[in-house]
Design a protein around this motif. Sequence first.
Motif, PDB file in Angstrom:
ATOM      1  N   TYR A 182       0.992  -1.008  -0.198  1.00 22.90           N
ATOM      2  CA  TYR A 182       0.160   0.114   0.059  1.00 22.90           C
ATOM      3  C   TYR A 182       0.608   1.350   0.304  1.00 22.90           C
ATOM      4  N   ASP A 183       0.060   1.831  -0.085  1.00 18.44           N
ATOM      5  CA  ASP A 183       1.076   3.631  -0.606  1.00 18.44           C
ATOM      6  C   ASP A 183       0.385   4.365   0.499  1.00 18.44           C
ATOM      7  N   THR A 198      -7.242   1.456  -6.167  1.00 20.89           N
ATOM      8  CA  THR A 198      -5.850   2.942  -5.184  1.00 20.89           C
ATOM      9  C   THR A 198      -6.624   3.971  -4.423  1.00 20.89           C
ATOM     10  N   GLU A 237      -8.653   2.868  -1.839  1.00 20.59           N
ATOM     11  CA  GLU A 237      -7.352   1.855  -0.209  1.00 20.59           C
ATOM     12  C   GLU A 237      -6.913   3.006   0.441  1.00 20.59           C
ATOM     13  N   SER A 238      -7.168   3.904  -0.558  1.00 20.79           N
ATOM     14  CA  SER A 238      -7.296   6.073   0.768  1.00 20.79           C
ATOM     15  C   SER A 238      -7.998   6.589   0.666  1.00 20.79           C
TER      16      SER A 238
END
Length: 226
Positions: free
Chosen positions: A43-44, A173, A176-177
Amino acid sequence: MKILIIEDDPSLQEIIKKSLEKERYVVETADNYQAALLKLDDYDYDCILLDIMLPGGSGLQILESLKKERRKENVIIISAKDSWEDKVAGLDLGADDYLAKPFHLAELNARIKSVIRRNNHGGEQLITLDNIEVNPSTFEVKVDQQPVDLSRKEYDILLYFINRPNRLINKQTLAESVWGDHIDQVDNFDFIYAQIKNLRKKLKEAGAGPEIKAVYGIGYKLITNN
Protein backbone atom coordinates in the motif's frame (compact mmCIF):
# COMPACT_ATOMS: atom_id res chain seq x y z
CA MET A 1 -5.22 11.36 3.81
CA LYS A 2 -3.90 7.95 4.85
CA ILE A 3 -1.36 7.44 7.63
CA LEU A 4 0.60 4.37 8.70
CA ILE A 5 1.65 4.15 12.35
CA ILE A 6 4.67 1.85 12.85
CA GLU A 7 4.82 1.53 16.63
CA ASP A 8 5.23 -1.55 18.84
CA ASP A 9 3.67 -0.11 22.02
CA PRO A 10 -0.01 -1.18 21.69
CA SER A 11 -1.39 1.46 24.05
CA LEU A 12 0.48 4.33 22.40
CA GLN A 13 -0.40 3.00 18.96
CA GLU A 14 -4.09 2.94 19.86
CA ILE A 15 -4.02 6.42 21.41
CA ILE A 16 -2.38 7.89 18.30
CA LYS A 17 -4.75 6.00 16.00
CA LYS A 18 -7.88 7.26 17.75
CA SER A 19 -6.54 10.81 17.87
CA LEU A 20 -5.77 10.88 14.16
CA GLU A 21 -9.08 9.28 13.24
CA LYS A 22 -10.80 12.16 15.03
CA GLU A 23 -8.87 14.42 12.64
CA ARG A 24 -10.46 12.44 9.77
CA TYR A 25 -7.35 10.61 8.66
CA VAL A 26 -7.54 7.02 7.43
CA VAL A 27 -5.17 5.22 9.80
CA GLU A 28 -3.43 1.84 9.48
CA THR A 29 -0.98 0.27 11.93
CA ALA A 30 1.98 -2.11 12.13
CA ASP A 31 3.59 -3.24 15.38
CA ASN A 32 6.83 -4.84 14.18
CA TYR A 33 9.43 -4.66 11.44
CA GLN A 34 8.05 -7.41 9.20
CA ALA A 35 4.44 -6.24 9.48
CA ALA A 36 5.56 -2.75 8.48
CA LEU A 37 7.40 -4.07 5.43
CA LEU A 38 4.34 -6.04 4.33
CA LYS A 39 2.13 -2.96 4.64
CA LEU A 40 4.59 -0.83 2.70
CA ASP A 41 4.97 -3.47 -0.02
CA ASP A 42 1.23 -3.56 -0.61
CA TYR A 43 0.00 0.00 0.00
CA ASP A 44 0.85 3.68 -0.33
CA TYR A 45 0.50 6.29 2.41
CA ASP A 46 0.50 10.06 2.70
CA CYS A 47 2.48 10.01 5.94
CA ILE A 48 4.32 7.40 8.01
CA LEU A 49 4.87 7.70 11.77
CA LEU A 50 7.96 5.59 12.35
CA ASP A 51 9.40 4.30 15.61
CA ILE A 52 13.11 3.46 15.55
CA MET A 53 13.15 0.53 18.00
CA LEU A 54 10.95 -2.24 16.57
CA PRO A 55 10.70 -5.99 17.18
CA GLY A 56 12.61 -7.71 14.37
CA GLY A 57 14.46 -4.71 13.00
CA SER A 58 15.12 -1.00 13.01
CA GLY A 59 12.91 1.83 11.85
CA LEU A 60 16.01 3.37 10.29
CA GLN A 61 16.28 0.32 8.03
CA ILE A 62 12.70 0.88 6.90
CA LEU A 63 13.44 4.53 6.24
CA GLU A 64 16.55 3.65 4.24
CA SER A 65 14.54 1.17 2.15
CA LEU A 66 11.82 3.76 1.47
CA LYS A 67 14.30 6.30 0.21
CA LYS A 68 16.17 3.76 -1.95
CA GLU A 69 12.85 2.92 -3.62
CA ARG A 70 12.19 6.67 -4.10
CA ARG A 71 8.90 6.39 -2.24
CA LYS A 72 7.07 9.70 -1.81
CA GLU A 73 5.59 9.16 1.65
CA ASN A 74 6.22 11.83 4.25
CA VAL A 75 8.01 10.30 7.26
CA ILE A 76 7.98 11.51 10.85
CA ILE A 77 10.18 9.57 13.28
CA ILE A 78 8.60 9.11 16.71
CA SER A 79 11.06 7.62 19.16
CA ALA A 80 12.05 7.55 22.80
CA LYS A 81 15.64 7.59 21.65
CA ASP A 82 16.26 11.33 21.71
CA SER A 83 20.02 11.28 21.24
CA TRP A 84 21.32 13.63 18.60
CA GLU A 85 22.92 10.67 16.77
CA ASP A 86 19.53 9.03 16.15
CA LYS A 87 17.98 12.32 15.11
CA VAL A 88 20.80 13.10 12.67
CA ALA A 89 20.76 9.53 11.29
CA GLY A 90 17.01 9.69 10.66
CA LEU A 91 17.11 13.10 9.02
CA ASP A 92 20.14 12.11 6.93
CA LEU A 93 18.22 9.08 5.66
CA GLY A 94 15.41 11.35 4.50
CA ALA A 95 12.97 11.65 7.39
CA ASP A 96 10.89 14.83 7.17
CA ASP A 97 10.65 15.41 10.92
CA TYR A 98 11.58 13.91 14.30
CA LEU A 99 9.41 13.92 17.40
CA ALA A 100 10.74 12.55 20.69
CA LYS A 101 8.51 10.62 23.10
CA PRO A 102 6.66 11.57 25.17
CA PHE A 103 4.84 14.12 23.04
CA HIS A 104 1.49 15.87 23.01
CA LEU A 105 -1.00 14.56 20.45
CA ALA A 106 -1.77 18.14 19.42
CA GLU A 107 1.89 18.63 18.52
CA LEU A 108 1.97 15.38 16.55
CA ASN A 109 -1.10 16.44 14.58
CA ALA A 110 0.45 19.85 13.91
CA ARG A 111 3.69 18.21 12.73
CA ILE A 112 1.77 15.92 10.34
CA LYS A 113 -0.13 18.84 8.83
CA SER A 114 3.05 20.89 8.53
CA VAL A 115 5.01 18.13 6.79
CA ILE A 116 2.21 17.37 4.33
CA ARG A 117 1.66 21.06 3.65
CA ARG A 118 5.38 21.71 3.14
CA ASN A 119 6.08 18.72 0.90
CA ASN A 120 2.80 18.46 -0.99
CA HIS A 121 1.60 22.06 -1.25
CA GLY A 122 4.70 24.23 -1.13
CA GLY A 123 3.86 25.31 2.41
CA GLU A 124 0.52 26.81 1.46
CA GLN A 125 -2.37 26.51 3.90
CA LEU A 126 -4.96 26.26 1.13
CA ILE A 127 -4.93 23.87 -1.82
CA THR A 128 -6.15 25.48 -5.03
CA LEU A 129 -6.78 24.03 -8.48
CA ASP A 130 -8.34 26.31 -11.05
CA ASN A 131 -11.38 27.75 -9.23
CA ILE A 132 -11.53 25.04 -6.53
CA GLU A 133 -10.14 25.84 -3.07
CA VAL A 134 -9.72 23.24 -0.32
CA ASN A 135 -8.79 24.01 3.28
CA PRO A 136 -7.48 20.77 4.90
CA SER A 137 -7.50 22.35 8.36
CA THR A 138 -11.22 23.14 8.32
CA PHE A 139 -12.34 20.58 5.69
CA GLU A 140 -13.99 23.39 3.73
CA VAL A 141 -14.34 23.42 -0.05
CA LYS A 142 -15.10 26.47 -2.15
CA VAL A 143 -15.69 27.02 -5.85
CA ASP A 144 -15.29 30.63 -6.98
CA GLN A 145 -15.12 31.52 -3.27
CA GLN A 146 -18.56 30.01 -2.66
CA PRO A 147 -18.81 27.11 -0.17
CA VAL A 148 -19.68 23.66 -1.47
CA ASP A 149 -21.32 21.24 0.97
CA LEU A 150 -19.69 17.79 0.68
CA SER A 151 -20.06 14.63 2.71
CA ARG A 152 -16.95 13.34 4.46
CA LYS A 153 -16.18 10.75 1.79
CA GLU A 154 -16.91 13.19 -1.03
CA TYR A 155 -14.44 15.58 0.57
CA ASP A 156 -11.84 12.82 1.04
CA ILE A 157 -12.16 11.80 -2.61
CA LEU A 158 -11.82 15.38 -3.82
CA LEU A 159 -8.76 15.94 -1.60
CA TYR A 160 -7.15 12.79 -2.98
CA PHE A 161 -7.75 13.88 -6.58
CA ILE A 162 -6.78 17.51 -6.08
CA ASN A 163 -3.39 16.35 -4.80
CA ARG A 164 -2.99 14.33 -8.03
CA PRO A 165 -4.47 16.40 -10.87
CA ASN A 166 -4.47 14.89 -14.37
CA ARG A 167 -3.25 11.55 -13.01
CA LEU A 168 -5.11 8.33 -13.75
CA ILE A 169 -6.19 6.83 -10.42
CA ASN A 170 -6.98 3.13 -10.19
CA LYS A 171 -10.28 2.39 -8.42
CA GLN A 172 -8.64 0.06 -5.91
CA THR A 173 -5.92 2.59 -5.10
CA LEU A 174 -8.55 5.25 -4.52
CA ALA A 175 -10.59 2.92 -2.31
CA GLU A 176 -7.57 1.96 -0.20
CA SER A 177 -6.59 5.59 0.27
CA VAL A 178 -10.05 6.85 1.26
CA TRP A 179 -11.54 3.81 3.03
CA GLY A 180 -8.43 1.96 4.28
CA ASP A 181 -6.20 -0.94 3.30
CA HIS A 182 -8.66 -3.75 4.04
CA ILE A 183 -11.02 -2.45 1.37
CA ASP A 184 -9.12 -4.64 -1.13
CA GLN A 185 -11.15 -7.58 0.22
CA VAL A 186 -14.48 -6.31 -1.17
CA ASP A 187 -16.05 -7.93 -4.23
CA ASN A 188 -16.56 -4.73 -6.22
CA PHE A 189 -16.17 -0.98 -6.04
CA ASP A 190 -19.72 0.13 -6.83
CA PHE A 191 -19.74 2.25 -3.68
CA ILE A 192 -17.00 4.41 -5.21
CA TYR A 193 -19.12 5.05 -8.28
CA ALA A 194 -21.99 6.33 -6.11
CA GLN A 195 -19.73 8.69 -4.14
CA ILE A 196 -18.01 10.05 -7.25
CA LYS A 197 -21.34 10.50 -9.03
CA ASN A 198 -22.56 12.73 -6.18
CA LEU A 199 -19.26 14.62 -6.02
CA ARG A 200 -19.22 15.28 -9.77
CA LYS A 201 -22.78 16.58 -9.61
CA LYS A 202 -22.01 18.99 -6.78
CA LEU A 203 -18.86 20.29 -8.45
CA LYS A 204 -20.67 20.80 -11.75
CA GLU A 205 -23.56 22.63 -10.10
CA ALA A 206 -21.05 24.88 -8.34
CA GLY A 207 -19.35 25.71 -11.64
CA ALA A 208 -16.02 23.99 -10.92
CA GLY A 209 -13.49 24.06 -13.73
CA PRO A 210 -11.78 20.71 -13.04
CA GLU A 211 -13.88 17.64 -13.76
CA ILE A 212 -13.57 14.01 -12.66
CA LYS A 213 -13.59 11.79 -15.75
CA ALA A 214 -14.11 8.03 -15.74
CA VAL A 215 -11.57 5.91 -17.58
CA TYR A 216 -13.43 2.75 -18.54
CA GLY A 217 -12.26 -0.38 -16.75
CA ILE A 218 -9.48 1.39 -14.85
CA GLY A 219 -10.54 4.29 -12.67
CA TYR A 220 -10.80 8.07 -12.72
CA LYS A 221 -8.87 11.21 -13.52
CA LEU A 222 -9.34 14.82 -12.36
CA ILE A 223 -9.02 16.87 -15.55
CA THR A 224 -8.08 20.52 -15.26
CA ASN A 225 -8.62 23.35 -17.72
CA ASN A 226 -4.91 24.11 -17.83
